[in-house]
Design an enzyme around this catalytic site. Structure first.
Site, PDB file in Angstrom:
ATOM      1  N   ARG A  68       3.796   4.673   9.595  1.00 55.48           N
ATOM      2  CA  ARG A  68       4.116   5.206   8.263  1.00 55.48           C
ATOM      3  C   ARG A  68       2.839   5.645   7.553  1.00 55.48           C
ATOM      4  NH1 ARG A  68       7.153   1.472   4.055  1.00 55.48           N
ATOM      5  NH2 ARG A  68       5.114   0.481   4.024  1.00 55.48           N
TER       6      ARG A  68
ATOM      7  N   ARG B 235      10.062 -12.628  -4.952  1.00 54.85           N
ATOM      8  CA  ARG B 235       9.103 -12.841  -3.874  1.00 54.85           C
ATOM      9  C   ARG B 235       8.386 -14.162  -4.018  1.00 54.85           C
ATOM     10  NH1 ARG B 235       7.971  -7.162  -2.425  1.00 54.85           N
ATOM     11  NH2 ARG B 235       6.402  -7.106  -0.839  1.00 54.85           N
TER      12      ARG B 235
ATOM     13  N   ARG C  15      -0.512  -8.821   3.420  1.00 49.64           N
ATOM     14  CA  ARG C  15       0.866  -8.786   2.886  1.00 49.64           C
ATOM     15  C   ARG C  15       1.744  -9.771   3.655  1.00 49.64           C
ATOM     16  NH1 ARG C  15       1.472  -2.587   3.717  1.00 49.64           N
ATOM     17  NH2 ARG C  15       3.705  -2.922   3.454  1.00 49.64           N
TER      18      ARG C  15
ATOM     19  N   ARG D  53       0.609   5.541   2.487  1.00 46.03           N
ATOM     20  CA  ARG D  53       0.665   4.490   1.463  1.00 46.03           C
ATOM     21  C   ARG D  53      -0.635   3.697   1.477  1.00 46.03           C
ATOM     22  NH1 ARG D  53       5.899   0.544   0.889  1.00 46.03           N
ATOM     23  NH2 ARG D  53       4.345  -1.108   0.749  1.00 46.03           N
TER      24      ARG D  53
ATOM     25  N   LYS E 189      13.473  -3.070   4.690  1.00 42.73           N
ATOM     26  CA  LYS E 189      14.227  -3.265   3.438  1.00 42.73           C
ATOM     27  C   LYS E 189      14.538  -1.912   2.787  1.00 42.73           C
ATOM     28  CE  LYS E 189      10.933  -5.881   1.621  1.00 42.73           C
ATOM     29  NZ  LYS E 189       9.942  -5.875   2.726  1.00 42.73           N
TER      30      LYS E 189
HETATM   31  P1  AP5 Z   1      10.588   0.040   5.348  1.00 44.42           P
HETATM   32  O1  AP5 Z   1      12.048   0.258   5.288  1.00 44.42           O
HETATM   33  O2  AP5 Z   1       9.740   0.795   4.377  1.00 44.42           O
HETATM   34  O3  AP5 Z   1      10.243  -1.507   5.295  1.00 44.42           O
HETATM   35  P2  AP5 Z   1      10.120  -2.459   4.057  1.00 44.42           P
HETATM   36  O4  AP5 Z   1      10.702  -3.755   4.450  1.00 44.42           O
HETATM   37  O5  AP5 Z   1      10.654  -1.796   2.832  1.00 44.42           O
HETATM   38  O6  AP5 Z   1       8.534  -2.596   4.033  1.00 44.42           O
HETATM   39  P3  AP5 Z   1       7.486  -2.374   2.880  1.00 44.42           P
HETATM   40  O7  AP5 Z   1       6.232  -1.946   3.552  1.00 44.42           O
HETATM   41  O8  AP5 Z   1       8.010  -1.525   1.792  1.00 44.42           O
HETATM   42  O9  AP5 Z   1       7.335  -3.857   2.427  1.00 44.42           O
HETATM   43  P4  AP5 Z   1       6.544  -4.583   1.402  1.00 44.42           P
HETATM   44  O10 AP5 Z   1       7.430  -5.693   1.123  1.00 44.42           O
HETATM   45  O11 AP5 Z   1       5.165  -4.901   1.885  1.00 44.42           O
HETATM   46  O12 AP5 Z   1       6.310  -3.523   0.211  1.00 44.42           O
HETATM   47  P5  AP5 Z   1       6.796  -3.432  -1.291  1.00 44.42           P
HETATM   48  O13 AP5 Z   1       6.832  -2.008  -1.625  1.00 44.42           O
HETATM   49  O14 AP5 Z   1       7.965  -4.249  -1.557  1.00 44.42           O
HETATM   50  O15 AP5 Z   1      10.113   0.367   6.829  1.00 44.42           O
HETATM   51  C1  AP5 Z   1       8.746   0.417   7.184  1.00 44.42           C
HETATM   52  C2  AP5 Z   1       8.518   1.569   8.158  1.00 44.42           C
HETATM   53  O16 AP5 Z   1       9.191   1.293   9.373  1.00 44.42           O
HETATM   54  C3  AP5 Z   1       9.058   2.921   7.687  1.00 44.42           C
HETATM   55  O17 AP5 Z   1       8.205   3.929   8.091  1.00 44.42           O
HETATM   56  C4  AP5 Z   1      10.425   3.031   8.390  1.00 44.42           C
HETATM   57  O18 AP5 Z   1      10.787   4.350   8.628  1.00 44.42           O
HETATM   58  C5  AP5 Z   1      10.173   2.272   9.678  1.00 44.42           C
HETATM   59  N1  AP5 Z   1      11.352   1.536  10.165  1.00 44.42           N
HETATM   60  C6  AP5 Z   1      12.260   0.862   9.414  1.00 44.42           C
HETATM   61  N2  AP5 Z   1      13.174   0.281  10.214  1.00 44.42           N
HETATM   62  C7  AP5 Z   1      12.808   0.578  11.496  1.00 44.42           C
HETATM   63  C8  AP5 Z   1      13.366   0.242  12.762  1.00 44.42           C
HETATM   64  N3  AP5 Z   1      14.467  -0.506  12.889  1.00 44.42           N
HETATM   65  N4  AP5 Z   1      12.726   0.697  13.856  1.00 44.42           N
HETATM   66  C9  AP5 Z   1      11.615   1.478  13.758  1.00 44.42           C
HETATM   67  N5  AP5 Z   1      11.049   1.839  12.574  1.00 44.42           N
HETATM   68  C10 AP5 Z   1      11.645   1.379  11.459  1.00 44.42           C
HETATM   69  O19 AP5 Z   1       5.555  -4.124  -2.044  1.00 44.42           O
HETATM   70  C11 AP5 Z   1       4.296  -3.508  -2.067  1.00 44.42           C
HETATM   71  C12 AP5 Z   1       3.338  -4.305  -2.937  1.00 44.42           C
HETATM   72  O20 AP5 Z   1       3.805  -4.283  -4.295  1.00 44.42           O
HETATM   73  C13 AP5 Z   1       3.217  -5.803  -2.603  1.00 44.42           C
HETATM   74  O21 AP5 Z   1       2.257  -6.039  -1.582  1.00 44.42           O
HETATM   75  C14 AP5 Z   1       2.784  -6.370  -3.953  1.00 44.42           C
HETATM   76  O22 AP5 Z   1       1.424  -6.144  -4.203  1.00 44.42           O
HETATM   77  C15 AP5 Z   1       3.604  -5.536  -4.935  1.00 44.42           C
HETATM   78  N6  AP5 Z   1       4.930  -6.139  -5.240  1.00 44.42           N
HETATM   79  C16 AP5 Z   1       6.148  -5.580  -5.031  1.00 44.42           C
HETATM   80  N7  AP5 Z   1       7.130  -6.398  -5.412  1.00 44.42           N
HETATM   81  C17 AP5 Z   1       6.510  -7.519  -5.884  1.00 44.42           C
HETATM   82  C18 AP5 Z   1       6.994  -8.757  -6.398  1.00 44.42           C
HETATM   83  N8  AP5 Z   1       8.317  -9.008  -6.504  1.00 44.42           N
HETATM   84  N9  AP5 Z   1       6.074  -9.694  -6.775  1.00 44.42           N
HETATM   85  C19 AP5 Z   1       4.737  -9.457  -6.680  1.00 44.42           C
HETATM   86  N10 AP5 Z   1       4.231  -8.312  -6.186  1.00 44.42           N
HETATM   87  C20 AP5 Z   1       5.110  -7.351  -5.787  1.00 44.42           C
HETATM   88 MG    MG Z   2       9.834  -1.171   1.016  1.00 43.50          MG
END
Ligand code: AP5
Ligand code: MG
Length: 190
Positions: A130, A91, A147, A136, A16
């Site tokens: 990552r 979410r 997660r 992280r 994402k």
């Molecule tokens: P990346 O692009 O970072 O993936 P992502 O989908 O953004 O994954 P996240 O780890 O950020 O997801 P998340 O949903 O758990 O975290 P969030 O910050 O939203 O890619 C991941 C890695 O893969 C990178 O190193 C990238 O370079 C690599 N990559 C990407 N594409 C690739 C490909 N095609 N091939 C190879 N490598 C690739 O949430 C974190 C926490 O915050 C949650 O757990 C929760 O506690 C809280 N939170 C956030 N939003 C909410 C909400 N709305 N409600 C409640 N809690 C929330």
């Molecule tokens: Mg992300």
């Protein structure tokens, strides 16, 4: 590409944040990532950050009221008037309902919910890689699995919700970053 009010939906590691970077450039809209905002709050040790830290470290979802508050405040800012790319919000069903309410209050409509689909087992590797680069706090195998469970239980039902709204577009998120980017471009043009 005409979509300007978009949601990026997908499990942890789906890409994402990675795909958001190109999309916001092409579409000229702000990137609204609740995960990034929460991590900034944790780093700044704000009241929200202090409350959220342990929950995020455990891989669980921060409470709806906190996250909805953050998202509503951000989407009400001037630069989000003509569009935005939501990443990681909504979410839960409660968050999706709150977003519907906010959009109707603002008098605008959602153009698209772009869902990136991946094989969970395959993307654990991405996140562990990552962890070595960025460190992280929630990128360790146990937390990643939690997660993913949270995603399956609370977020995956939104796929049906947005299908019902007629705005869901699914894109295969496996393959290289460039391949996925190309698929997204085609999906949004088609
Ligand atoms: P990346 O692009 O970072 O993936 P992502 O989908 O953004 O994954 P996240 O780890 O950020 O997801 P998340 O949903 O758990 O975290 P969030 O910050 O939203 O890619 C991941 C890695 O893969 C990178 O190193 C990238 O370079 C690599 N990559 C990407 N594409 C690739 C490909 N095609 N091939 C190879 N490598 C690739 O949430 C974190 C926490 O915050 C949650 O757990 C929760 O506690 C809280 N939170 C956030 N939003 C909410 C909400 N709305 N409600 C409640 N809690 C929330
Ligand atoms: Mg992300």
């Amino acid at each position: 590409m005409s979509a300007s009010r978009m949601i990026l939906l997908g499990p942890p590691g789906a890409g994402k944040g990675t795909q958001a970077a190109g999309l916001i450039n092409r579409l000229g809209i702000p990137h609204v990532s609740t995960g990034d905002m929460l991590r900034a709050a944790v780093n700044a040790e704000t009241p929200v950050g202090l409350k959220a830290k342990a929950i995020m470290d455990a891989g669980e979802l921060v409470s709806d009221d906190v996250v909805i508050g953050i998202a509503e405040e951000r989407l009400s800012e001037d630069d989000a008037k003509n569009g935005f790319l939501l990443d990681g919000f909504p979410r839960t069903m409660a968050q999706a309902e709150a977003l519907e309410g906010l959009l109707s209050k603002l008098g605008v409509e959602l153009d698209c919910c772009l869902a990136i689909t991946v094989d969970n087992d395959a993307v654990v590797e991405r996140l562990l890689k990552r962890a070595e680069i960025e460190g992280r706090a929630d990128d360790n195998e146990e937390t990643i699995r939690e997660r993913m469970r949270e995603y399956d239980n609370k977020t995956a039902p939104l796929l049906d919700f947005y299908t019902g709204r007629g705005v869901l577009t699914e894109v295969d998120g496996m393959g290289t970053i460039d391949e996925v980017e190309e698929r997204i471009k085609q999906a949004l043009e088609g």
